[in-house]
Design a protein around this motif. Structure first.
Motif, PDB file in Angstrom:
ATOM      1  N   GLU A 148     -21.976  72.928 -73.047  1.00  0.00           N
ATOM      2  CA  GLU A 148     -21.823  73.710 -74.278  1.00  0.00           C
ATOM      3  C   GLU A 148     -23.074  73.624 -75.143  1.00  0.00           C
ATOM      4  N   ARG A 149     -23.686  72.451 -75.205  1.00  0.00           N
ATOM      5  CA  ARG A 149     -24.919  72.301 -75.986  1.00  0.00           C
ATOM      6  C   ARG A 149     -26.040  73.156 -75.409  1.00  0.00           C
ATOM      7  N   ARG A 151     -25.720  75.823 -73.537  1.00  0.00           N
ATOM      8  CA  ARG A 151     -25.381  77.234 -73.758  1.00  0.00           C
ATOM      9  C   ARG A 151     -25.678  77.650 -75.192  1.00  0.00           C
ATOM     10  N   ASP A 152     -25.246  76.847 -76.136  1.00  0.00           N
ATOM     11  CA  ASP A 152     -25.392  77.221 -77.546  1.00  0.00           C
ATOM     12  C   ASP A 152     -26.847  77.156 -78.023  1.00  0.00           C
ATOM     13  N   THR A 153     -27.623  76.234 -77.455  1.00  0.00           N
ATOM     14  CA  THR A 153     -29.003  76.050 -77.901  1.00  0.00           C
ATOM     15  C   THR A 153     -29.971  77.001 -77.203  1.00  0.00           C
ATOM     16  N   TYR A 154     -29.770  77.212 -75.910  1.00  0.00           N
ATOM     17  CA  TYR A 154     -30.756  77.946 -75.125  1.00  0.00           C
ATOM     18  C   TYR A 154     -30.230  79.266 -74.552  1.00  0.00           C
ATOM     19  N   GLY A 155     -28.954  79.545 -74.744  1.00  0.00           N
ATOM     20  CA  GLY A 155     -28.400  80.798 -74.224  1.00  0.00           C
ATOM     21  C   GLY A 155     -28.175  80.799 -72.731  1.00  0.00           C
ATOM     22  N   THR A 157     -26.136  80.436 -69.355  1.00  0.00           N
ATOM     23  CA  THR A 157     -24.720  80.606 -68.995  1.00  0.00           C
ATOM     24  C   THR A 157     -24.466  80.366 -67.503  1.00  0.00           C
ATOM     25  N   LEU A 182     -16.097  76.935 -70.729  1.00  0.00           N
ATOM     26  CA  LEU A 182     -17.153  77.945 -70.743  1.00  0.00           C
ATOM     27  C   LEU A 182     -16.644  79.364 -70.552  1.00  0.00           C
ATOM     28  N   ASP A 340     -32.877  82.824 -75.060  1.00  0.00           N
ATOM     29  CA  ASP A 340     -31.841  83.754 -74.592  1.00  0.00           C
ATOM     30  C   ASP A 340     -31.550  83.582 -73.104  1.00  0.00           C
TER      31      ASP A 340
END
Length: 367
Positions: A148-149, A151-155, A157, A182, A340
């Motif tokens: 999750e970190r 995903r949220d920080t660097y986009g 997936t 996720l 992104d």
């Protein structure tokens, strides 16, 4: 343009968080900076990440084979004579990371001398790749928190989940927790690093059949020939050969023998020249490829994205390009950035590698 000097500089940079997996764990990037110098003042640069638990190389062996065997054999040759260089390197068995680093440094020299980016010389398909992040062994809640970190920080997936613990229940639980956290839009695939038996793998895959896994990689050892063929024949997802397919001949063996249906390409072990051979072989056979990660630092990651983005087939899937995020520092003067969920190729001639001299002085281990 002639090769006049080859350097193999050992350096060590700690990881903020060690990566743990079935065949070992990594706490420090004990790598080797490889530099090839020419008589007209150019320097080609690459990185060799030894992995003793996979290929038998150590930092000390990489330095020794380059200093004592490879360098004397290629001095006086031109970087254009890559086939002659490889013919001489191949006289020595094994040592894939050392050979790969020399090869990539030569490509860096060619790009610099021509005033062109290596990505363009290799194919120039695109200038960026989507990024996949590897999640190592930990309790399920910690693996979820890391994903999750990221995903949220660097986009990012796409996640490669390390499995292979025995019993396999912890791995199945972690994959289920990751999928639940996720959501269906995340891409998940698993890598066992040869930690399970064929029967373990089959049971685990059945238990995860509803998770929508993209790939399964090296769940059991390649030496378990019949068991692995049996497993791959019933695998509900494409099965990636990684450490079992380190050169073109092994790729042929794994694919035609029914032990794999996809291939991981790692420039850290096959450089650019041999990686292209593997890639073209896979294209000819209609086999998917992914760009793998040898727990590379930023220099190695820069090489991986230059190659992966250069070809349509290697750019099709997210590349494993983010594990340098777990290192406390690196040698590049300008650090890589993931935005992104993508990583861009460096602009400019060659590979665009510029080493920070102060950082190299701080982390090198030969002084």
């Amino acid at each position: 343009m002639k090769i006049v000097r080859v350097e193999a500089i050992p350096f060590g940079i700690p990881y903020a968080k060690p990566l743990k997996f079935a065949s070992g764990e990594v706490h420090t990037a004990d790598h080797v900076l490889v530099r090839v110098h020419t008589d007209d003042g150019l320097t080609g640069t690459a990185e060799a990440p030894p992995r003793p638990y996979t290929y038998g190389e150590t930092q000390e062996s990489v330095v020794a084979v380059i200093d004592r065997i490879f360098a004397p054999q290629i001095l006086g040759l031109s970087p254009l004579e890559r086939e002659q260089v490889h013919a001489r390197l191949e006289r020595t068995v094994g040592n894939p990371a050392a050979k790969a680093a020399v090869d990539m440094a030569l490509w860096d020299l060619l790009g610099q001398s021509a005033g062109l980016p290596v990505n363009g010389l290799l194919g120039g398909y695109t200038d960026r790749m989507r990024v996949s992040h590897m999640v190592g062994f930990a309790p399920a809640e910690q693996m979820v928190a890391e994903a999750e970190r990221i995903r949220d920080t660097y986009g990012i997936t796409t996640f490669k989940v390390k499995v292979g613990r025995r019993p396999y229940g912890d791995d199945v639980a972690a994959c289920r927790a990751l999928r639940a956290a996720l959501g269906p839009e995340a891409e998940l695939y698993i890598d066992g690093n040869r930690g399970w038996t064929a029967s373990d793998s089959a049971r685990a895959l059945r238990e995860m059949a509803d998770l929508g896994l993209t790939f399964a990689e090296e769940l059991c050892p390649a030496d378990d020939v019949l068991g692995r063929r049996w497993l791959v024949s019933q695998s509900p997802v494409p099965f990636i050969a990684d450490e079992s397919a380190t050169r073109a001949g092994e790729v042929t063996r794994e694919l035609l023998g029914g032990s794999a249906t996809a291939i991981s390409i790692k420039t850290a072990r096959t450089g650019f020249t041999a990686s292209q051979r593997v890639l073209h072989e896979c294209e000819g056979l209609g086999v998917e490829v992914v760009m793998g990660n040898q727990i590379d630092g930023q220099i190695g990651t820069l090489c991986s994205v230059a190659f992966g983005a250069a070809h349509r087939s290697s750019a099709g899937h997210a590349g494993e390009l983010s594990n340098f995020l777990d290192m406390t520092d690196d040698l590049l003067a300008e650090p890589l950035t993931i935005t992104d969920g993508t990583l861009r190729v460096r602009e400019g001639a060659g590979l665009g590698i510029e080493i920070d001299p102060d950082k190299l002085a701080r982390y090198r281990q030969d002084r």
